[in-house]
Write an enzyme that holds these catalytic residues in place. Structure first.
Site, PDB file in Angstrom:
ATOM      1  N   LYS A 154      -1.606  21.426 141.515  1.00  0.00           N
ATOM      2  CA  LYS A 154      -2.369  22.534 141.234  1.00  0.00           C
ATOM      3  C   LYS A 154      -3.757  22.148 140.325  1.00  0.00           C
ATOM      4  O   LYS A 154      -4.535  23.274 140.250  1.00  0.00           O
ATOM      5  CB  LYS A 154      -1.673  23.639 140.755  1.00  0.00           C
ATOM      6  CG  LYS A 154      -0.730  24.396 141.787  1.00  0.00           C
ATOM      7  CD  LYS A 154      -0.154  25.522 141.282  1.00  0.00           C
ATOM      8  CE  LYS A 154       1.188  25.795 142.063  1.00  0.00           C
ATOM      9  NZ  LYS A 154       1.182  26.369 143.553  1.00  0.00           N
TER      10      LYS A 154
ATOM     11  N   ASP B  45       5.293  29.600 132.162  1.00  0.00           N
ATOM     12  CA  ASP B  45       5.098  29.084 133.454  1.00  0.00           C
ATOM     13  C   ASP B  45       3.706  28.911 133.533  1.00  0.00           C
ATOM     14  O   ASP B  45       2.541  29.708 133.683  1.00  0.00           O
ATOM     15  CB  ASP B  45       5.390  29.960 134.567  1.00  0.00           C
ATOM     16  CG  ASP B  45       5.171  29.742 135.842  1.00  0.00           C
ATOM     17  OD1 ASP B  45       4.378  28.503 136.196  1.00  0.00           O
ATOM     18  OD2 ASP B  45       5.649  30.182 136.721  1.00  0.00           O
TER      19      ASP B  45
ATOM     20  N   CYS C  54       5.541  33.958 147.243  1.00  0.00           N
ATOM     21  CA  CYS C  54       6.890  33.680 146.242  1.00  0.00           C
ATOM     22  C   CYS C  54       7.074  34.786 145.332  1.00  0.00           C
ATOM     23  O   CYS C  54       7.560  34.342 144.103  1.00  0.00           O
ATOM     24  CB  CYS C  54       7.051  32.321 145.831  1.00  0.00           C
ATOM     25  SG  CYS C  54       7.047  31.173 147.074  1.00  0.00           S
TER      26      CYS C  54
ATOM     27  N   GLN D  68      -0.430  28.229 137.130  1.00  0.00           N
ATOM     28  CA  GLN D  68      -1.744  28.747 137.764  1.00  0.00           C
ATOM     29  C   GLN D  68      -2.663  28.698 136.596  1.00  0.00           C
ATOM     30  O   GLN D  68      -4.065  28.976 136.758  1.00  0.00           O
ATOM     31  CB  GLN D  68      -1.557  30.265 138.255  1.00  0.00           C
ATOM     32  CG  GLN D  68      -0.767  30.298 139.455  1.00  0.00           C
ATOM     33  CD  GLN D  68      -1.366  29.649 140.541  1.00  0.00           C
ATOM     34  OE1 GLN D  68      -2.569  29.206 140.552  1.00  0.00           O
ATOM     35  NE2 GLN D  68      -0.599  29.182 141.657  1.00  0.00           N
TER      36      GLN D  68
ATOM     37  N   HIS E  28       6.707  34.357 139.860  1.00  0.00           N
ATOM     38  CA  HIS E  28       6.949  33.640 140.903  1.00  0.00           C
ATOM     39  C   HIS E  28       8.438  33.368 141.041  1.00  0.00           C
ATOM     40  O   HIS E  28       9.233  33.378 140.088  1.00  0.00           O
ATOM     41  CB  HIS E  28       6.267  32.132 140.436  1.00  0.00           C
ATOM     42  CG  HIS E  28       6.261  31.457 141.914  1.00  0.00           C
ATOM     43  ND1 HIS E  28       7.523  30.511 142.280  1.00  0.00           N
ATOM     44  CD2 HIS E  28       5.489  31.109 142.901  1.00  0.00           C
ATOM     45  CE1 HIS E  28       7.132  29.948 143.316  1.00  0.00           C
ATOM     46  NE2 HIS E  28       5.682  30.230 143.610  1.00  0.00           N
TER      47      HIS E  28
HETATM   48  N1  PMP Z   1       4.996  29.351 139.114  1.00  0.00           N
HETATM   49  C1  PMP Z   1       3.711  29.819 139.685  1.00  0.00           C
HETATM   50  C2  PMP Z   1       3.199  30.976 139.000  1.00  0.00           C
HETATM   51  C3  PMP Z   1       3.327  29.060 140.857  1.00  0.00           C
HETATM   52  O1  PMP Z   1       2.165  29.718 141.148  1.00  0.00           O
HETATM   53  C4  PMP Z   1       3.974  28.054 141.314  1.00  0.00           C
HETATM   54  C5  PMP Z   1       3.381  27.499 142.849  1.00  0.00           C
HETATM   55  N2  PMP Z   1       3.060  28.542 143.827  1.00  0.00           N
HETATM   56  C6  PMP Z   1       5.151  27.885 141.002  1.00  0.00           C
HETATM   57  C7  PMP Z   1       5.645  28.525 139.905  1.00  0.00           C
HETATM   58  C8  PMP Z   1       5.946  26.546 141.526  1.00  0.00           C
HETATM   59  O2  PMP Z   1       5.181  25.489 141.558  1.00  0.00           O
HETATM   60  P1  PMP Z   1       5.815  24.310 142.466  1.00  0.00           P
HETATM   61  O3  PMP Z   1       6.026  24.621 143.801  1.00  0.00           O
HETATM   62  O4  PMP Z   1       4.821  23.336 142.331  1.00  0.00           O
HETATM   63  O5  PMP Z   1       7.011  23.653 141.611  1.00  0.00           O
END
Ligand code: PMP
Length: 407
Positions: free
Chosen positions: A226, A200, A364, A203, A123
């Site tokens: 999430k 990270d 993203c 998910q 991401h």
């Molecule tokens: N890493 C991953 C794998 C994600 O899916 C996300 C959210 N889509 C993020 C980081 C960032 O999370 P946040 O926007 O809640 O900070």
């Protein structure tokens, strides 16, 4: 044990509405999950009964709010099996957690020529903070390539490891592909070279049991929203010995022990990293989300979601023009795909017209989309409250949509 879906769905008020004249089907859970009534009530109760600033006041409300706030920290510690409460730092989300590590740990411990290893499926939140650090410190970002099915190429990963590898920062489960990375093995391999590991877990935390001690990662990041909790709140877990060595990320109230104009001494962890009034209400409500997951049990949740995923893949594979993106052996309940010749956004709009909420675009993960030579995908992601009947409705809609193109 199987899930009482009717009861579960009854606990999520937002699900009971029509969108574009059709009952809402919410398949955008990887972006954010819906909130059960217990979380919504906790937020409202806090403001109605307990609202107060924490850690400072010598009055009953302040004590109560502080106690509830710290109880969530203890619940989070247990949830991911950290050793100590003070290893849990509240942030704005996964993004801020990774930025904190890059800015604080990175600035102090990384030097020119040191390498940071990430994968091709990260991401942007796990790419950009490291790029910013590289820009500043002359460190080098290295990328683990992936197979066409969305799994990392193990041999290439091993080749990239060396004494220059100072950080391995890797997504536990991919938001765009669903791939669950073999993090246990990756951590072991990287530790042999003395690397620090960040996972990270944005998910993975809602689907997989997390035991940071068993994993032996140094940092673990995730976002409350999430996993049925409020938005704007995340967690950074870090091993105590490492957190203690790290400089503060931001300066201000709460994070200090003593301030004079000449010199400031910093507070202990975790407060050293929690400058300013934190997101009190959301932290307090987040405990209810953790309790919600614990009551259902992650293995039961995962089994339900795995069943939905398998069912969906089977059905979608029958549609002419269906192109899956990400077919790894181990996956969370995320299915990314395209319909031959159609823009993902158009597919998403047509599904929305039928009340079905999916995500479209690059999720993203632009470098990942470039790796696959595509602009984006349609992504359906499931949670505990989704049903087979909902999937049947999506499959029916997609069958019609694909026929428009194939006519
Ligand atoms: N890493 C991953 C794998 C994600 O899916 C996300 C959210 N889509 C993020 C980081 C960032 O999370 P946040 O926007 O809640 O900070």
């Amino acid at each position: 044990m199987s899930l009482d879906l009717e009861k579960i769905r009854g606990e999520f008020p937002v699900l009971h509405q029509e969108v574009n004249g059709k009952p809402l089907i919410y398949f955008d859970n990887a972006a954010t999950t819906q909130k059960p009534k217990s979380v919504i009530d906790a937020l409202s109760n806090y403001y109605q009964l307990d609202n107060s600033n924490i850690h400072r006041g010598a009055h009953t409300l302040a004590d109560r709010a502080t106690r509830y706030f710290e109880e969530t920290r203890t619940a989070v510690k247990a949830f991911i099996n950290a050793k100590e409460d003070n290893e849990i730092i509240f942030t704005k989300g996964t993004t801020e957690s990774i930025n904190l590590v890059a800015a604080s740990y990175g600035k102090k411990f990384l030097n020119q020529g040191d390498e940071i290893l990430i994968s091709a499926m990260e991401h942007h939140a796990n790419i950009v903070p490291w790029q910013m650090l590289c820009e500043e410190k002359g460190t080098v970002l290295k990328i683990i390539p992936i197979h066409d099915n969305g799994e990392i190429i193990w041999e290439e990963f091993e080749k990239l490891l060396s004494e220059r590898t100072k950080i391995l920062s890797i997504v536990h489960a991919s938001n765009a592909l669903g791939t669950i990375n073999p993090v246990r093995e990756m951590i072991k391999a990287a530790k042999k070279w003395g690397a620090i590991i960040l996972l990270d877990g944005a998910q993975s935390t809602s689907h997989l049991p997390i035991d940071v001690q068993e994993l032996d990662c140094d940092f673990f990041c995730f976002s409350a929203h999430k996993l049925f909790g409020p938005t704007g709140l995340g967690v950074l877990y870090g091993k105590r010995t490492i957190l203690e060595e790290m400089p503060p990320y931001q300066g201000g109230g709460e994070m200090i022990k003593e301030v004079t104009f000449e010199k400031t001494t910093f507070n202990e962890i975790p407060f050293k990293f929690e400058a300013g009034t934190p997101n009190i209400a959301d932290v307090i409500a987040f405990k209810k989300a953790i309790e919600y997951i614990n009551e259902l049990g992650k293995p039961v949740i995962k089994k339900h979601e795995d069943g939905l995923l398998e069912y969906t893949v089977g059905k979608l594979n029958e549609i002419k023009g269906f192109i899956p993106v990400g077919t790894a052996q181990e996956k969370v309940s995320v299915i990314s795909f395209n319909i031959n010749g159609m823009h993902p956004f158009d597919v998403g709009m047509m599904l929305d017209a039928n009340g079905i909420a999916v995500r479209t675009g690059h999720h993203c993960t632009q470098p990942l989309m470039q790796r696959f030579g595509i602009e984006g995908t349609v992504r359906a992601s499931f949670s505990v409250y989704n049903t087979q009947t909902e999937i049947d409705r999506m499959v029916e809609s997609l069958t019609k949509i694909a026929k428009i193109k194939n006519r």
